[in-house]
Design a protein around this motif. Structure first.
Motif, short mmCIF file in Angstrom:
data_model
loop_
_atom_site.label_atom_id
_atom_site.label_comp_id
_atom_site.label_asym_id
_atom_site.label_seq_id
_atom_site.Cartn_x
_atom_site.Cartn_y
_atom_site.Cartn_z
N VAL A 128 0.84 -1.20 0.00
CA VAL A 128 0.00 0.00 0.00
C VAL A 128 0.87 1.25 0.00
CG1 VAL A 128 -1.68 1.35 1.31
CG2 VAL A 128 -1.96 -1.14 1.11
N ASP A 129 1.89 1.27 0.85
CA ASP A 129 2.80 2.42 0.89
C ASP A 129 3.48 2.64 -0.46
OD1 ASP A 129 2.31 3.15 3.52
OD2 ASP A 129 3.89 1.84 4.33
N GLY A 130 3.86 1.53 -1.09
CA GLY A 130 4.53 1.64 -2.39
C GLY A 130 3.63 2.27 -3.44
N ALA A 131 2.33 1.99 -3.35
CA ALA A 131 1.39 2.56 -4.33
C ALA A 131 1.09 4.03 -4.04
CB ALA A 131 0.09 1.75 -4.32
N VAL A 132 1.07 4.38 -2.75
CA VAL A 132 0.57 5.70 -2.36
C VAL A 132 1.67 6.72 -2.09
CG1 VAL A 132 -0.81 6.91 -0.61
CG2 VAL A 132 -1.53 4.67 -1.40
N SER A 133 2.84 6.29 -1.69
CA SER A 133 3.86 7.22 -1.17
C SER A 133 4.21 8.34 -2.13
CB SER A 133 5.12 6.44 -0.80
OG SER A 133 5.67 5.79 -1.94
N VAL A 192 -6.56 10.91 -6.54
CA VAL A 192 -5.75 9.97 -5.76
C VAL A 192 -6.46 9.61 -4.46
CG1 VAL A 192 -3.61 9.74 -4.44
CG2 VAL A 192 -3.55 10.66 -6.77
N ALA A 193 -6.96 10.62 -3.77
CA ALA A 193 -7.64 10.36 -2.50
C ALA A 193 -8.89 9.51 -2.70
CB ALA A 193 -8.01 11.69 -1.83
N THR A 194 -9.66 9.82 -3.75
CA THR A 194 -10.89 9.08 -4.01
C THR A 194 -10.60 7.64 -4.42
OG1 THR A 194 -12.02 11.11 -4.66
CG2 THR A 194 -13.02 9.04 -5.37
N ILE A 195 -9.57 7.44 -5.23
CA ILE A 195 -9.19 6.08 -5.63
C ILE A 195 -8.77 5.27 -4.41
CG2 ILE A 195 -7.39 4.76 -6.83
CD1 ILE A 195 -7.57 6.90 -9.06
N LEU A 245 -8.82 12.20 -23.91
CA LEU A 245 -8.29 11.20 -22.99
C LEU A 245 -9.41 10.44 -22.28
CD1 LEU A 245 -5.32 13.18 -21.40
CD2 LEU A 245 -5.20 11.37 -23.12
N ASP A 246 -9.17 9.16 -22.06
CA ASP A 246 -10.12 8.30 -21.36
C ASP A 246 -10.06 8.60 -19.87
OD1 ASP A 246 -11.77 6.28 -20.46
OD2 ASP A 246 -10.28 4.70 -20.73
N SER A 247 -11.21 8.74 -19.24
CA SER A 247 -11.23 9.13 -17.82
C SER A 247 -11.53 7.98 -16.88
CB SER A 247 -12.27 10.23 -17.60
OG SER A 247 -13.57 9.73 -17.80
N ALA A 248 -11.80 6.79 -17.40
CA ALA A 248 -12.26 5.70 -16.54
C ALA A 248 -11.13 5.09 -15.73
CB ALA A 248 -12.93 4.63 -17.39
N ALA A 249 -11.34 4.97 -14.44
CA ALA A 249 -10.42 4.26 -13.54
C ALA A 249 -11.26 3.27 -12.74
CB ALA A 249 -9.69 5.23 -12.63
N THR A 250 -11.09 2.00 -13.00
CA THR A 250 -11.95 0.97 -12.40
C THR A 250 -11.19 0.17 -11.34
OG1 THR A 250 -13.17 0.77 -14.47
CG2 THR A 250 -13.41 -1.02 -12.88
N ILE A 251 -11.84 -0.04 -10.20
CA ILE A 251 -11.31 -0.92 -9.17
C ILE A 251 -12.25 -2.11 -9.06
CG2 ILE A 251 -10.77 -1.15 -6.72
CD1 ILE A 251 -10.14 1.83 -6.69
N ASN A 252 -11.73 -3.28 -9.39
CA ASN A 252 -12.57 -4.48 -9.35
C ASN A 252 -11.71 -5.70 -9.07
OD1 ASN A 252 -11.24 -4.75 -11.74
ND2 ASN A 252 -13.05 -4.98 -13.03
N GLY A 253 -12.38 -6.83 -8.89
CA GLY A 253 -11.66 -8.07 -8.67
C GLY A 253 -12.42 -9.02 -7.78
N MET A 307 -6.16 -5.31 -5.45
CA MET A 307 -4.96 -4.50 -5.27
C MET A 307 -4.33 -4.12 -6.61
SD MET A 307 -4.29 -3.59 -2.16
CE MET A 307 -2.56 -3.15 -2.30
N GLU A 308 -4.31 -5.05 -7.52
CA GLU A 308 -3.74 -4.75 -8.85
C GLU A 308 -4.55 -3.67 -9.56
OE1 GLU A 308 -3.57 -8.48 -10.82
OE2 GLU A 308 -1.84 -9.21 -9.65
N SER A 309 -5.88 -3.74 -9.43
CA SER A 309 -6.70 -2.72 -10.08
C SER A 309 -6.55 -1.38 -9.38
CB SER A 309 -8.18 -3.15 -10.10
OG SER A 309 -8.73 -3.15 -8.80
N PHE A 310 -6.35 -1.39 -8.06
CA PHE A 310 -6.08 -0.17 -7.30
C PHE A 310 -4.78 0.47 -7.77
CE2 PHE A 310 -3.63 1.04 -3.34
CZ PHE A 310 -4.05 2.35 -3.31
N GLU A 311 -3.74 -0.33 -7.88
CA GLU A 311 -2.45 0.18 -8.34
C GLU A 311 -2.55 0.70 -9.78
OE1 GLU A 311 0.22 -2.91 -5.61
OE2 GLU A 311 -0.54 -3.50 -7.58
N SER A 312 -3.32 -0.01 -10.59
CA SER A 312 -3.51 0.44 -11.99
C SER A 312 -4.27 1.74 -12.05
CB SER A 312 -4.25 -0.64 -12.78
OG SER A 312 -3.48 -1.81 -12.89
#
Length: 441
Positions: free
Chosen positions: A80-85, A190-193, A257-265, A272-277
């Motif tokens: 998590v730190d690696g994705a957010v820092s 970033v905060a919302t994701i 530009l495409d605006s879609a950012a999806t978190i799923n799994g 986690m992979e979709s969060f990082e993506s």
């Protein structure tokens, strides 16, 4: 929608939700009897592990049979730190430092008859009105071979130059407008994701159901709105129109530009992979926006260097002119009208020059070098265009002022026809051939 100021408070619960989801993958869920303290197999069997606190700290010790989960929990927190820092302060700018240069270039662009937000080259500014008055007065009230070369340089070519520099300033306006608005939006994204990822992981941990959260990046919509670029060039010169086309290309690229950012799994790893993506999508989007702006500004610089006479009045040649009295027929009040209007233009050029000032000494949007178009973002390209616009405007303002001096000296020679006035014309004529700032001669 979460705010960037809330992000530090989201990260701890996000870590706990990630650990919850990881444990749920292995059929360990918060213990029915002590949900805040333990994970039990299926939520009730004796074999259990300590659960991290609400900030995701600690946990992992085993009760019963098995090895400690603490190392795995540490790895999850590190992930998590690696994705957010890189998105935390001080790595992420808020765009506020772009507001100063934005105001400067916007004012200069408007004074020069162009706008990065108004949609077209404007025809109602002081420069346009006074230049038109100069042209009309000379055409209808002055005769002589002096008029043709004078109007060619100080009316026709001058307006092309002024508009060309204006469009360069409008391009800078587009850049700083995007930078001032996109970064606050990126912070929100970033905060919302992160908060969406927390919700998705929590939902999965509770019932192991597939998670699906689709979020439209505000950084895309915000930047698209900020690049309401110059739409038309009107009757502008081809080079000015070409500059407008360059700006329009950048605008369309950003707006597409495409605006879609999806978190799923359906597992901890997939979510986690979709969060990082999703976070990477924010960086990629910023990079694509900045790449379009950099391309726009670099192409503008190339155009300006390759076509110096379209952006620097000092590079425009004055036609044959000897300044003899026989070349002119004019009334003094008509000459005064021309001189006064040329002074209006000179004053406006001075205002534009003062407003433009100089390029920011440091990058207005510093960031982690992995976010956007590298550590410098658009700063290097913007500085090159900014410096060039400043130089062209200073040279043009000086040359136009000398053009007014030349006109006044020529009129004085007509009315006085003495050696003093002829000497004055010669002095001004020689001064009119000043050195340029664009590296040519």
């Amino acid at each position: 929608m979460a705010t960037y100021e809330e992000l530090p408070g989201i990260i701890g619960p996000l870590k706990r939700a990630a650990i919850d989801a990881y444990m749920a993958d292995q059929s360990f869920t918060p213990d029915i009897g002590s949900p805040e303290s333990y994970y039990s197999f299926w939520g009730w069997l004796p074999n259990s592990y300590d659960r991290p606190n609400t900030n995701g700290e600690g946990g992992g010790a085993v009760t019963g049979i098995g090895s400690s989960m603490a190392p795995s929990f540490d790895n999850i927190r590190a992930r998590v730190d690696g994705a957010v820092s890189r998105w935390l302060e001080p790595s992420l700018p808020d765009g506020s430092k772009a507001s100063g240069p934005l105001t400067a270039v916007r004012s200069a662009a408007a004074t020069l008859g162009a706008s990065g937000t108004g949609g077209a080259l404007e025809a109602n500014g002081v420069i346009e009105r006074s230049s038109e008055s100069v042209n009309t007065t000379i055409l209808t009230n002055i005769s002589g071979s002096f008029t043709t070369p004078f109007l060619n340089k100080y009316y026709s070519q001058f307006l092309n130059v002024a508009h060309g520099i204006g469009v360069a300033c409008a391009m800078l306006e587009i850049n700083y407008s995007v930078q001032s608005k996109a970064w606050p939006a990126a912070r929100t994204d970033v905060a919302t994701i992160c908060d969406n990822a927390r919700q998705a992981l929590s939902t999965f941990a509770e019932d192991t159901a597939d998670a699906l959260l689709k979020y439209g990046l505000t950084v895309v919509a915000t930047a698209a709105g900020a690049v309401a670029s110059i739409a038309t060039a009107g009757a502008a010169a081809p080079l000015v129109a070409a500059m407008v086309t360059i700006a329009g290309t950048a605008t369309m690229a950003i707006q597409a530009l495409d605006s879609a950012a999806t978190i799923n799994g359906s597992s901890y790893d997939e979510i986690m992979e979709s969060f990082e993506s999703a976070l990477e999508k924010v960086s990629t989007t910023i990079s694509e926006q900045e790449d379009a702006l950099v391309t726009m500004m670099n192409e503008a610089v190339s155009k300006m260097h390759a076509n110096a006479a379209n952006f620097d009045l000092d590079k425009v040649q004055f036609g044959d002119f000897t300044g003899t009295a026989e070349m002119i027929d004019i009334k003094q009040y008509r000459a005064d009208l021309v001189s006064d209007n040329m002074l209006n233009v000179s004053d406006s050029l001075g205002l534009a020059k003062t407003a433009l000032g100089s390029a920011p000494a440091t990058n207005p949007t510093p960031r982690d070098g992995t976010i956007g178009a590298g550590a410098s973002g658009t700063h290097t390209a913007a500085t090159s265009l900014y410096d060039l616009a400043v130089g062209c405007l200073a040279s043009t303002a000086q040359e136009y002022s000398l053009g007014r001096d030349l006109f006044n000296a020529t009129i004085d020679d007509y009315f006085q026809n003495d050696q003093t006035s002829k000497t004055k014309i010669e002095q001004v004529w020689n001064s009119e051939k000043i050195s340029d700032v664009m590296g040519g001669s």
